[in-house]
Structure formats: C-alpha cells, structure tokens
Design an enzyme around this catalytic site. Structure first.
Site, PDB file in Angstrom:
ATOM      1  CB  CYS A 256       6.766  23.281 -29.863  1.00 46.28           C
ATOM      2  SG  CYS A 256       6.570  22.434 -29.238  1.00 46.28           S
TER       3      CYS A 256
ATOM      4  CB  THR B 232      19.674   4.580 -26.407  1.00 49.74           C
ATOM      5  OG1 THR B 232      19.782   6.027 -25.596  1.00 49.74           O
ATOM      6  CG2 THR B 232      18.304   4.130 -26.507  1.00 49.74           C
TER       7      THR B 232
ATOM      8  CB  SER C 147      11.176  15.419 -27.246  1.00 48.98           C
ATOM      9  OG  SER C 147       9.383  16.042 -26.621  1.00 48.98           O
TER      10      SER C 147
ATOM     11  CG  HIS D 148      10.807  19.568 -27.494  1.00 46.67           C
ATOM     12  ND1 HIS D 148      11.347  21.206 -27.668  1.00 46.67           N
ATOM     13  CD2 HIS D 148       9.861  19.475 -27.216  1.00 46.67           C
ATOM     14  CE1 HIS D 148      10.258  21.868 -28.105  1.00 46.67           C
ATOM     15  NE2 HIS D 148       8.535  20.520 -28.097  1.00 46.67           N
TER      16      HIS D 148
ATOM     17  CB  CYS E 101       5.271  19.521 -34.979  1.00 43.93           C
ATOM     18  SG  CYS E 101       5.669  18.855 -33.652  1.00 43.93           S
TER      19      CYS E 101
ATOM     20  N   GLY F  72       1.799  22.302 -31.094  1.00 41.33           N
ATOM     21  CA  GLY F  72       1.023  21.845 -30.600  1.00 41.33           C
ATOM     22  C   GLY F  72      -1.158  23.017 -31.001  1.00 41.33           C
TER      23      GLY F  72
END
Length: 422
Positions: free
Chosen positions: A124, A251, A276, A377, A407, A409
């Site tokens: 990411c 939303t 995301s 994303h 962050c 993975g």
C-alpha cells in the site's frame, strides 16, 4: 546504557509501535530553509479514482491510466521528457509490479527510450515509495529530475487477497507465527486492531461518515480540480471525459449502523462502510533538484523533507502509521504540533482511528478532503495520490507542513514529510 535499556523497555511496553525504522538517507534539508540542493515537487497529478468493476474507469486498462498521469505532469510543466533521469512506478496486484506495461505506457506518453523506468511493490505504500526513491536518487546525485508514480486497476488486478497463493514453503511458514500472521486477511487485522486497542464500532462509523462528508464538500468546492487529469473513455461510440471521483456519496451514521460486519461475523466491528473502497486510478509526481527547477523556470509546489518505513507486528499491520510518523517527524526535525495537515490512508477506519488516537492528531488536521473510505484506495497509486492531495491542500490554504502516511500489509508503516513552498 541504562537509559538505552529503559527506552527499549518503554517501546515494548507501548505495544511495539516504536519499531525499528529504515534510514531515509542524507538529511533532506531543514524546514524553513531553502537550498539549491533541495528536492522539490513541481507537479503532482492524478486520474480520478473510480470504483472497481462498476465505476467510470472499469473499462480503462492500467497502462492507459498510468499514461494519463505521466502525460499530465509533462504537459503541466512543459518540460522535455528526455530531461527526466528516471521513472519509478508503484504497483501491487498486477504481475511483476506491472513493469513491462509500465514501460510501454511511459513510451506511449512521449518519453524517449533513453529514459529508464522501474516498477516496485511495497504494497500500500508503493506510490509513496516511488516518490521517495526518486527523491533519494536526486539527493544522491544520480539524477536531477525524476517521476514517482503509481497505478492500480483493481478491476483488472482482482480484489484484495484474490488469486492463487504464490509458491511458498507452507511447512516452513507454519513454523513461524510471525510469518503465518502475514497471510491473515487485511480485514481481520483491522478487527485485531479494534479489539486490541478498544476501537469501537461507533468510532469507526463516525470516521466513515466524516470521510464521505469531507470528500463531498471538497468536490463541491472544486478542491480536486488542480490535481485531477481527466481520462478519456469510450462510451457507446462516443468519447467521454472522466474527471471526477465516483466513490464519495451521501452517508449517514444510521446507514452505516445498519451494515453487517464483514470479516468477523460474531462480535466484529469492521464493515464495508468503514473499509477503503476497491478502486482504479493512477498518480504521478514530478520531482527535481531545486537548482534544476529554477534553471527551467518552474515553481516548486513543495519540498520533500524525508521519509521513514517501519516494521510492526503483521497481525496488527494497521498500526503502521503510529510507528512511522513519529520517526519521520523526528528525522525531519518537526514536532507533531507543527504539522498542519495529515494525509493518513484510511485502509480501515479501525486502524486509522487507532493511529489518530495514539498520535493525538486533531480532527481538523486529518484528511481535510476525505480519505480512502470515500475516495477509494487504488493500492499502488494511493501514496502518490496522497502527495498530490496534500501539496495542493497546503498551497490552497497557505499552510506549511504536511505528512503522508499509510499502513502496509504484512506489518509495516511508511510516512513522509513535505513542506509547502511559500
């Protein structure tokens, strides 16, 4: 020695969030100073970000997305493509980090064959890593001009976790808990963060609503126009220009509360509405040595002041920004309170809320134009996209210092510090 031991113990007791950082190389210059050797960003553009498999870019191939972004930074600055010393492109889900097609897209975008390109995958953070790699190449004297970019078509690359497991020694894998934790689905790691750090469903839902609210407001105010390059798409024999992100939508808390949890059926807190969006998009940043930019008559948008990458426990990979941001700021000689804007990727609200709480990020400084829950994303492109969003926001609001972080993975976090050119 006693102080050193106490410091290590403190890190362990803090949940191992103060992880060992990788060096970002030579000092990138102090905030508030200007040097001919500064690494500056002169253009930072992106395609719209659209929903995978059903959005406006679902029929556009990844190479065309990348081509659009690369053309964008060249056309905006009007530099000769042959002046570029190197191009780095981040990609996550396509074979070989999409190295071959990326080269083809580069050539189709008007770069001569003499300009090299490399593809990379740090999951990411790939887009941000591409920008940092180019910055360090400039600072190290390898090149004067470079492009850091990223691309992801999750329409064509498949969903997160999709596809077959790569060749791996399964027996060896099972002998290491940490290694085994690397194959935990990302959503499950988000549930782990929520449970371990007390991040409630309500906290996550509030971040989800805020992300969409801010993104819709930014669209209405035209904040993204300076960073988006429209993408031509053929629809029913006619060319339509896609120039708007299609992820943000109205939303409400009530709507999010009605959603079922996805990754942990019983007792879970993470939903599709607080994760995301799976997306398509590309982004590119054109960087130069300040002296070269001045020689070419180009104004700097911002200054790269350094980056850090940290390792964290794979089963709570989402805490990465909480580890990376402090060391990146320390390296750049910046205090938390000095930062005007934080662009922290909202991979999941669970992990983003945890990082914001851990770091004490004020709400008004966090993702002022929305984050990945609303915008999407596109994995390999997100880091480069965030750089552009940050620098244009700093310029628009006449603010000074910004941070990009996400962050990663398998258990990492990355953060970079930028200073707006005033």
């Amino acid at each position: 020695m006693a102080n050193r031991i106490n410091k290590i113990v403190g890190h362990v007791q803090a949940g191992r969030l103060s992880a060992q950082a990788t060096a970002s190389g030579p000092m990138m210059g102090a905030i508030g100073t200007k040097s001919p050797d500064d690494v500056v960003v002169v253009s930072a553009l992106r395609t719209p970000i659209c929903r995978a498999k059903k959005g406006g870019l679902k029929d556009v191939t990844p190479d065309d997305l990348l081509k659009t972004a690369l053309e964008g930074v060249i056309n905006e600055t009007k530099i000769k493509p042959e002046l570029v010393g190197d191009v780095k492109v981040g990609n996550v889900q396509l074979g070989g980090a999409y190295a071959g097609p990326a080269r083809m897209a580069q050539l189709r975008a008007g770069f001569p064959a003499s300009v090299p390109i490399a593809a990379l995958n740090r999951q990411c953070s790939s887009g941000l890593q591409a920008v940092a790699d180019v910055a360090m190449a400039i600072k190290g004297g390898m090149i004067d001009i470079g492009v850091g970019a990223g691309v992801e078509s999750m329409t064509h690359g498949g969903a997160v976790g999709g596809g077959e497991m790569p060749p791996i020694n399964v027996n060896g894998l099972q002998q290491s808990k940490a290694a085994m934790d690397c194959i935990i689905p990302m959503g499950v790691t988000a549930e782990n963060v929520a449970e371990r750090f007390g991040i409630t469903r309500e906290m996550q839902d509030e971040m989800g609503v805020d992300s969409h609210r801010k993104a819709l407001a930014a669209q209405a105010a035209g904040h993204f126009k300076a960073e988006i390059v429209p993408v031509p798409v053929e629809v029913d024999g006619k060319t339509v220009m896609i120039d708007r992100d299609d992820g943000p939508r109205q939303t409400t808390l009530e709507g999010l509360k009605a959603l079922k949890t996805v990754f942990k059926k019983n007792g879970g807190t993470v939903t599709a509405g607080t994760s995301s969006q799976v997306s398509d998009g590309a982004a590119a940043c054109l960087l130069m040595r300040r002296s070269k930019a001045e020689e070419l008559g180009l104004e700097a948008l911002g200054i790269f002041r350094g980056a850090k990458v940290c390792g964290v426990d794979p089963d709570i990979m989402g805490v990465g920004p909480a580890a990376a941001i402090p060391v990146a700021l320390e390296s750049a000689g910046v205090k938390m309170e000095d930062v005007d804007v934080f662009e922290i990727n909202e991979a999941f609200a669970a992990q983003a809320v945890m990082c914001v709480q851990k770091l004490g990020v004020p709400a008004e400084k966090l993702n002022p134009n929305g984050g990945a829950i609303a915008l999407g994303h596109p994995l390999g492109a997100t880091g480069a996209r965030q750089v552009g969003t940050l620098l244009h926001e700093l310029k628009r609001t006449n603010k000074k210092i910004g941070v990009v972080s996400m962050c990663i993975g398998t258990g990492m976090g990355m953060a970079a510090v930028f200073e707006s050119e005033k």
